[in-house]
Design a protein around this motif. Structure first.
Motif, mmCIF file in Angstrom:
data_model
loop_
_atom_site.group_PDB
_atom_site.id
_atom_site.type_symbol
_atom_site.label_atom_id
_atom_site.label_comp_id
_atom_site.label_asym_id
_atom_site.label_seq_id
_atom_site.Cartn_x
_atom_site.Cartn_y
_atom_site.Cartn_z
ATOM 1 N N PHE A 154 0.812 -1.226 0.000
ATOM 2 C CA PHE A 154 0.000 0.000 0.000
ATOM 3 C C PHE A 154 0.847 1.278 0.000
ATOM 4 O O PHE A 154 0.375 2.325 -0.427
ATOM 5 C CB PHE A 154 -0.935 0.010 1.204
ATOM 6 C CG PHE A 154 -2.001 -1.049 1.127
ATOM 7 C CD1 PHE A 154 -3.009 -0.962 0.164
ATOM 8 C CD2 PHE A 154 -2.006 -2.128 1.996
ATOM 9 C CE1 PHE A 154 -3.994 -1.926 0.082
ATOM 10 C CE2 PHE A 154 -2.987 -3.100 1.914
ATOM 11 C CZ PHE A 154 -3.984 -3.004 0.963
ATOM 12 N N GLN A 155 2.092 1.198 0.496
ATOM 13 C CA GLN A 155 2.955 2.386 0.600
ATOM 14 C C GLN A 155 2.251 3.530 1.324
ATOM 15 O O GLN A 155 2.444 4.692 1.005
ATOM 16 C CB GLN A 155 3.372 2.876 -0.799
ATOM 17 C CG GLN A 155 3.930 1.812 -1.693
ATOM 18 C CD GLN A 155 5.431 1.627 -1.502
ATOM 19 O OE1 GLN A 155 6.144 2.551 -1.110
ATOM 20 N NE2 GLN A 155 5.915 0.418 -1.744
ATOM 21 N N ASP A 156 1.353 3.170 2.262
ATOM 22 C CA ASP A 156 0.563 4.202 2.929
ATOM 23 C C ASP A 156 0.251 3.705 4.335
ATOM 24 O O ASP A 156 -0.215 2.577 4.519
ATOM 25 C CB ASP A 156 -0.733 4.427 2.139
ATOM 26 C CG ASP A 156 -1.687 5.343 2.876
ATOM 27 O OD1 ASP A 156 -1.485 6.555 2.803
ATOM 28 O OD2 ASP A 156 -2.618 4.831 3.538
ATOM 29 N N ILE A 157 0.541 4.548 5.310
ATOM 30 C CA ILE A 157 0.400 4.124 6.711
ATOM 31 C C ILE A 157 -1.024 3.750 7.048
ATOM 32 O O ILE A 157 -1.306 2.724 7.659
ATOM 33 C CB ILE A 157 0.884 5.266 7.643
ATOM 34 C CG1 ILE A 157 2.402 5.419 7.513
ATOM 35 C CG2 ILE A 157 0.514 4.982 9.071
ATOM 36 C CD1 ILE A 157 2.921 6.667 8.185
ATOM 37 N N ASN A 158 -1.962 4.611 6.626
ATOM 38 C CA ASN A 158 -3.358 4.406 6.976
ATOM 39 C C ASN A 158 -3.904 3.114 6.386
ATOM 40 O O ASN A 158 -4.521 2.309 7.074
ATOM 41 C CB ASN A 158 -4.162 5.599 6.458
ATOM 42 C CG ASN A 158 -5.183 6.043 7.473
ATOM 43 O OD1 ASN A 158 -5.229 5.528 8.596
ATOM 44 N ND2 ASN A 158 -6.001 6.980 7.081
#
Lengths: 262, 270
Positions: free
Chosen positions: B134-138
């Motif tokens: 996802f390369q995204d924390i959320n």
């Protein structure tokens, strides 16, 4: 000309290791319309298997079971079942349990007709006062009355009862038998009732089918009960015909086909 | 009755005194370990043992200094959003899968090995892989919670389906119910209490996991906040964080319990 016919019916259950268990075999029975049949026998005599095959919940492995000339190939509402342990849906009230069945089987009813229909059957088993109660809140006898009302409410051609009063105490059982006889006077449909109670068989039925012991159980004797409906339990105790029928069944069950472990 | 009530208040207070006593002795032995008094000050504001004027983290939980510095309320809210995001996804996927696995023996045979193998894997083991995807924390946090939550939901739904009484199914057969009618009128009423038990378990585990997940992902959230306070040497806030996490978890469980009871026919006034 049979209404409900069983011809050379056999039921074999497969066992592990490729063996087979022959529950019933060579069953031939011809049931007339509006006849009340009691099937009696020791436990393990395949009487429930027989009922399940008529209900279509189990299918015969050989032979034919047919209703009005049509082979039975599965369960259906024209053959309503009253199960031994009532099997009411516990999350629905008494009224809703009956309503659910009627809605499904007679969907063309308007909401007013539906209400009248359900109320009629609630009243038939005298449960108007308990119609909004849940099965968990009413007695075993009352539950079984709901079971009967639910089965009758879908206007079946045949009413199948699998030891319907087996789990009840004897006083409640007697009361329910009276109830069933009164209802039967009004509704007049074909009834097959499985029982192991001799008095119940004679009191309720026109014919008693006596089953031999399993495995390979079959019909041993058929007894005609020549007693007029409506029947009166107390008066019958001294009726020669009642006594004759009782003795015939007792002799069958405890002399010809006695079972040690019962 | 009154005596019972008195004991119900007195006994936990007694245990609290014992806890504070043990806590104080740990604080006197371990260097920098916050004392109960300092922790209280750090929570509600006042002057701490070093004589510094402190604004309590619980006295102004709504402040927003900038994107990276927000009050405790926002941290909790953010964690809850992630938990409920993953949890909702797990419900949407888990219940139908559980129904299939419970209703069909073949589906059970097909899925069971994977359920058994993936169920005991700590959801945190998935986290690096998810971060890669996802390369995204959320999104990573939500996906982690999804993987955490789905197993108890699938398993309990299937268990609920399998616990449907054979007699009820016979009733359905005699009435010639369609498969959909069997599900909505027989299976779901029986299975719903089981499904909610699964959801309650899932939510509990999700709340455990989110704290650890946020410590790893960073950014925002109560887990990140606790770790951040450690890095900032604000040790009392770690203890405050623990207590707040516990209280929120307790409230979540209470809420799920209430909802579960509402849908459980066996608890409907019988």
């Amino acid at each position: 000309m049979g209404f409900l016919e069983l011809i050379d019916v056999e039921k074999v259950f497969p066992l592990p290791k490729g063996e087979k268990y022959v529950a019933v075999q060579d069953v031939n029975l011809d049931i007339r319309e509006n006849e009340i049949i009691a099937i009696i026998g020791h436990s393990g005599c395949g009487k429930s298997t027989l009922l399940n095959m008529i209900a279509g919940l189990d299918l015969a492995t050989a032979g034919h079971v047919s209703l009005e000339k049509k082979d039975i190939d599965g369960p259906g509402p024209e053959r309503a079942v009253v199960f031994q342990n009532h099997s009411l849906l516990p999350w629905l009230t008494v009224y809703q349990n009956i309503e659910m069945a009627v809605k499904k089987v007679i969907p063309e009813l308007t909401s007013k007709e539906l209400k009248e229909h359900v109320t009629h059957y609630v009243d038939m088993v005298s449960l108007d006062h308990a119609k909004d109660k849940y099965p968990g809140e009413i007695s075993g006898g009352m539950k079984q009355r709901v079971g009967i009302a639910r089965a009758l409410s879908i206007k079946p051609k045949v009413l199948l009862m699998d030891e319907p009063f087996g789990a009840l105490d004897s006083l409640t059982r007697a009361a329910l038998q009276e109830h069933l006889m009164r209802i039967q006077q009004k509704v007049k449909n074909t009834v097959i009732i499985i029982t192991h109670d001799v008095d119940e068989a004679v009191l309720l039925s026109d014919r008693v089918i006596m089953m031999t012991n399993g495995p390979e159980a079959t019909i041993g004797e058929v007894l005609e009960v020549n007693l007029e409906h409506p029947r009166e339990r107390v008066a019958l105790q001294h009726d020669p015909e009642y006594i004759r029928c009782r003795e015939a069944i007792l002799s069958f069950l405890y002399e010809k086909y006695a079972k040690d472990d019962e | 009755m009154n005596q019972d009530l008195a004991l119900r208040i007195a006994l936990p207070l007694l245990v609290l005194l014992v806890i504070i006593q043990i806590w104080s002795s740990i604080a006197s032995v371990v260097e920098d370990f916050p004392t109960p008094a300092d922790t209280y000050v750090a929570a509600f504001g006042g002057v701490n043992s070093e004589g510094d004027e402190v604004v309590g983290s619980l006295s102004d939980p709504f402040y927003i200094e900038n994107e990276d510095d927000k009050g405790l309320f926002w941290q909790i809210l953010n964690s809850l959003e992630r938990v409920f995001g993953g949890f909702a996804l797990a419900i949407v996927v888990g219940i139908p899968v559980g129904l299939l696995v419970g209703m069909s023996h073949r589906f059970f045979q097909a899925f069971d090995p994977y359920i058994q193998i993936f169920k005991p894997v700590s959801p945190l083991a998935w986290l690096p892989l998810l971060l890669l995807v996802f390369q995204d924390i959320n999104m990573t946090a939500i996906a982690t919670i999804f993987i955490t939550s789905i197993w108890p939901i699938i398993i309990n739904t299937a268990l609920g389906v399998r616990s449907v009484d054979e007699d009820y199914m016979n009733v359905a057969k005699v009435l010639r119910f369609t498969p959909l009618e069997k599900i909505t009128q027989i299976i779901l009423p029986v299975a719903v209490p089981y499904i909610f038990t699964g959801m309650r378990l899932s939510l509990g585990i999700a709340w455990l996991v989110i704290v650890a997940a946020e410590m790893l992902t960073g950014g925002i959230g109560i887990g990140f906040w606790i770790w951040d306070e450690y890095n900032n040497l604000n040790y009392p806030n770690i203890i405050i964080g623990i207590i707040v996490v516990g209280l929120v978890g307790y409230l979540l469980d209470l809420m799920m319990g209430r909802i579960a009871d509402y849908f459980d026919y066996t608890k409907r006034g019988i």
